[in-house]
Design a protein around this motif. Sequence first.
Motif, PDB file in Angstrom:
ATOM      1  N   ARG A  17      11.915  -0.502  -4.940  1.00 34.85           N
ATOM      2  CA  ARG A  17      11.343  -1.630  -5.674  1.00 34.85           C
ATOM      3  C   ARG A  17      11.986  -2.946  -5.225  1.00 34.85           C
ATOM      4  N   ASN A  18      13.276  -2.911  -4.997  1.00 29.71           N
ATOM      5  CA  ASN A  18      13.985  -4.099  -4.525  1.00 29.71           C
ATOM      6  C   ASN A  18      13.457  -4.555  -3.165  1.00 29.71           C
ATOM      7  N   PHE A  19      13.049  -3.586  -2.353  1.00 34.58           N
ATOM      8  CA  PHE A  19      12.519  -3.894  -1.023  1.00 34.58           C
ATOM      9  C   PHE A  19      11.071  -4.385  -1.080  1.00 34.58           C
ATOM     10  N   GLY A  20      10.362  -4.035  -2.150  1.00 35.84           N
ATOM     11  CA  GLY A  20       8.978  -4.489  -2.283  1.00 35.84           C
ATOM     12  C   GLY A  20       7.939  -3.394  -2.292  1.00 35.84           C
ATOM     13  N   LEU A  21       8.391  -2.134  -2.310  1.00 35.77           N
ATOM     14  CA  LEU A  21       7.457  -1.018  -2.404  1.00 35.77           C
ATOM     15  C   LEU A  21       7.079  -0.745  -3.861  1.00 35.77           C
ATOM     16  N   GLN A  22       5.954  -0.094  -4.055  1.00 33.67           N
ATOM     17  CA  GLN A  22       5.646   0.501  -5.345  1.00 33.67           C
ATOM     18  C   GLN A  22       6.516   1.752  -5.464  1.00 33.67           C
ATOM     19  N   ALA A  23       6.799   2.195  -6.671  1.00 35.49           N
ATOM     20  CA  ALA A  23       7.659   3.377  -6.803  1.00 35.49           C
ATOM     21  C   ALA A  23       7.399   4.111  -8.108  1.00 35.49           C
ATOM     22  N   ALA A  24       7.456   5.426  -8.020  1.00 37.44           N
ATOM     23  CA  ALA A  24       7.319   6.295  -9.188  1.00 37.44           C
ATOM     24  C   ALA A  24       8.616   7.074  -9.368  1.00 37.44           C
ATOM     25  N   TRP A  25       9.090   7.115 -10.602  1.00 35.48           N
ATOM     26  CA  TRP A  25      10.266   7.923 -10.924  1.00 35.48           C
ATOM     27  C   TRP A  25       9.804   9.252 -11.489  1.00 35.48           C
ATOM     28  N   VAL A  26      10.234  10.335 -10.855  1.00 33.77           N
ATOM     29  CA  VAL A  26       9.943  11.677 -11.357  1.00 33.77           C
ATOM     30  C   VAL A  26      11.118  12.086 -12.231  1.00 33.77           C
ATOM     31  N   LYS A  27      10.910  12.059 -13.519  1.00 36.54           N
ATOM     32  CA  LYS A  27      11.975  12.370 -14.479  1.00 36.54           C
ATOM     33  C   LYS A  27      12.034  13.887 -14.644  1.00 36.54           C
ATOM     34  N   ARG A  28      12.955  14.501 -13.918  1.00 31.18           N
ATOM     35  CA  ARG A  28      13.000  15.955 -13.833  1.00 31.18           C
ATOM     36  C   ARG A  28      13.667  16.630 -15.031  1.00 31.18           C
ATOM     37  N   SER A  29      14.342  15.891 -15.884  1.00 29.01           N
ATOM     38  CA  SER A  29      14.930  16.479 -17.086  1.00 29.01           C
ATOM     39  C   SER A  29      14.869  15.473 -18.224  1.00 29.01           C
ATOM     40  N   ASP A  30      14.778  15.986 -19.444  1.00 26.42           N
ATOM     41  CA  ASP A  30      14.667  15.118 -20.612  1.00 26.42           C
ATOM     42  C   ASP A  30      15.876  14.197 -20.754  1.00 26.42           C
ATOM     43  N   GLY A  31      17.029  14.674 -20.297  1.00 23.29           N
ATOM     44  CA  GLY A  31      18.245  13.895 -20.445  1.00 23.29           C
ATOM     45  C   GLY A  31      18.510  12.900 -19.335  1.00 23.29           C
ATOM     46  N   ALA A  32      17.631  12.854 -18.331  1.00 19.43           N
ATOM     47  CA  ALA A  32      17.834  11.924 -17.214  1.00 19.43           C
ATOM     48  C   ALA A  32      17.720  10.488 -17.696  1.00 19.43           C
ATOM     49  N   VAL A  33      18.595   9.630 -17.196  1.00 25.65           N
ATOM     50  CA  VAL A  33      18.628   8.218 -17.602  1.00 25.65           C
ATOM     51  C   VAL A  33      18.397   7.344 -16.374  1.00 25.65           C
ATOM     52  N   PHE A  34      17.493   6.378 -16.521  1.00 21.49           N
ATOM     53  CA  PHE A  34      17.236   5.436 -15.426  1.00 21.49           C
ATOM     54  C   PHE A  34      18.236   4.286 -15.533  1.00 21.49           C
ATOM     55  N   ASP A  35      18.821   3.898 -14.420  1.00 23.20           N
ATOM     56  CA  ASP A  35      19.848   2.863 -14.419  1.00 23.20           C
ATOM     57  C   ASP A  35      19.314   1.556 -15.024  1.00 23.20           C
ATOM     58  N   PRO A  36      20.037   0.971 -15.975  1.00 26.42           N
ATOM     59  CA  PRO A  36      19.577  -0.243 -16.653  1.00 26.42           C
ATOM     60  C   PRO A  36      19.869  -1.508 -15.863  1.00 26.42           C
ATOM     61  N   TRP A  37      19.225  -1.642 -14.734  1.00 26.64           N
ATOM     62  CA  TRP A  37      19.462  -2.768 -13.841  1.00 26.64           C
ATOM     63  C   TRP A  37      18.412  -3.866 -13.977  1.00 26.64           C
ATOM     64  N   GLN A  53       0.816  -1.207   0.000  1.00 23.29           N
ATOM     65  CA  GLN A  53       0.000   0.000   0.000  1.00 23.29           C
ATOM     66  C   GLN A  53       0.857   1.267   0.000  1.00 23.29           C
ATOM     67  N   SER A  54       2.162   1.117  -0.161  1.00 23.96           N
ATOM     68  CA  SER A  54       3.087   2.244  -0.019  1.00 23.96           C
ATOM     69  C   SER A  54       3.856   2.499  -1.312  1.00 23.96           C
ATOM     70  N   TRP A  55       4.009   3.765  -1.626  1.00 20.54           N
ATOM     71  CA  TRP A  55       4.746   4.202  -2.815  1.00 20.54           C
ATOM     72  C   TRP A  55       5.902   5.090  -2.407  1.00 20.54           C
ATOM     73  N   LEU A  56       7.038   4.879  -3.045  1.00 18.51           N
ATOM     74  CA  LEU A  56       8.184   5.782  -2.954  1.00 18.51           C
ATOM     75  C   LEU A  56       8.171   6.635  -4.206  1.00 18.51           C
ATOM     76  N   ILE A  57       8.256   7.955  -4.033  1.00 14.03           N
ATOM     77  CA  ILE A  57       8.274   8.882  -5.162  1.00 14.03           C
ATOM     78  C   ILE A  57       9.602   9.612  -5.132  1.00 14.03           C
ATOM     79  N   SER A  58      10.385   9.455  -6.192  1.00 11.49           N
ATOM     80  CA  SER A  58      11.736  10.026  -6.196  1.00 11.49           C
ATOM     81  C   SER A  58      12.204  10.326  -7.608  1.00 11.49           C
ATOM     82  N   SER A  59      13.048  11.330  -7.721  1.00  9.94           N
ATOM     83  CA  SER A  59      13.710  11.635  -8.997  1.00  9.94           C
ATOM     84  C   SER A  59      15.039  10.898  -9.096  1.00  9.94           C
TER      85      SER A  59
END
Length: 222
Positions: A183-203, A168-174
């Motif tokens: 996400r690894n811990f088991g939470l839901q999560a939203a990525w706030v992409k603050r710039s067009d050039g931001a890259v999410f780690d390909p894990w 029932q819990s979400w982490l919201i972070s840029s």
Amino acid sequence: MSLTLAFDVYGTLIDTQGVVSQLEAWIGDRASGFSQCWREKQLEYSFRRGLMNEYKNFASCTRDALEYCCQSQAVDLSEAQKQALLACYARLPVFADVKQGLEALQAQGHHLYAFSNGTAEAVDGLLSHAGVRDYFLDIVSVDEIATFKPDPATYRHFLRRSSSKAEQSWLISSNPFDVIGARNFGLQAAWVKRSDGAVFDPWGVEPVVTVSGIPQLAAYLK
């Protein structure tokens, strides 16, 4: 359904590049690069201290990172200038979309918390100065357990402090490292992409949703 929302603060709600205008007065067009170096080193120092079990609070990491950047970039700031820059961290601005988004999420009945590597006192002052403190039920700081995100212990601590369940819990972070940690811990999560050039780690670990700002998150969770 009401959800528990854990908002990262620095870089997600608060614009850490807010120090650039002060830096520009002293080092001109080198200000942006210096600010970016400072932010990256600040996070690196928190990671290293967490791994070494040699905790010092986030303000100490920020202070040490500033000293590193002055040396690495050959920027000769006086002690008074350094103190002025550190003071800027207590009054950094929120991103333009934040108030509208938090208001919408609160109106939807969600439970909002600030969840930060910063101390509760520092975050309380920062959010109060920015005019958004009243949207949050509480501030949960990793300082309370003397480690830093993305240590799994920090997300466990958040659930304990907020009396919430992971599903029932979400982490919201840029910060991708924070989203991946949650996400690894088991939470839901939203990525706030603050710039067009931001890259999410390909894990191979992805956010549930990627948004450009907090109002878009409110629309998704509505």
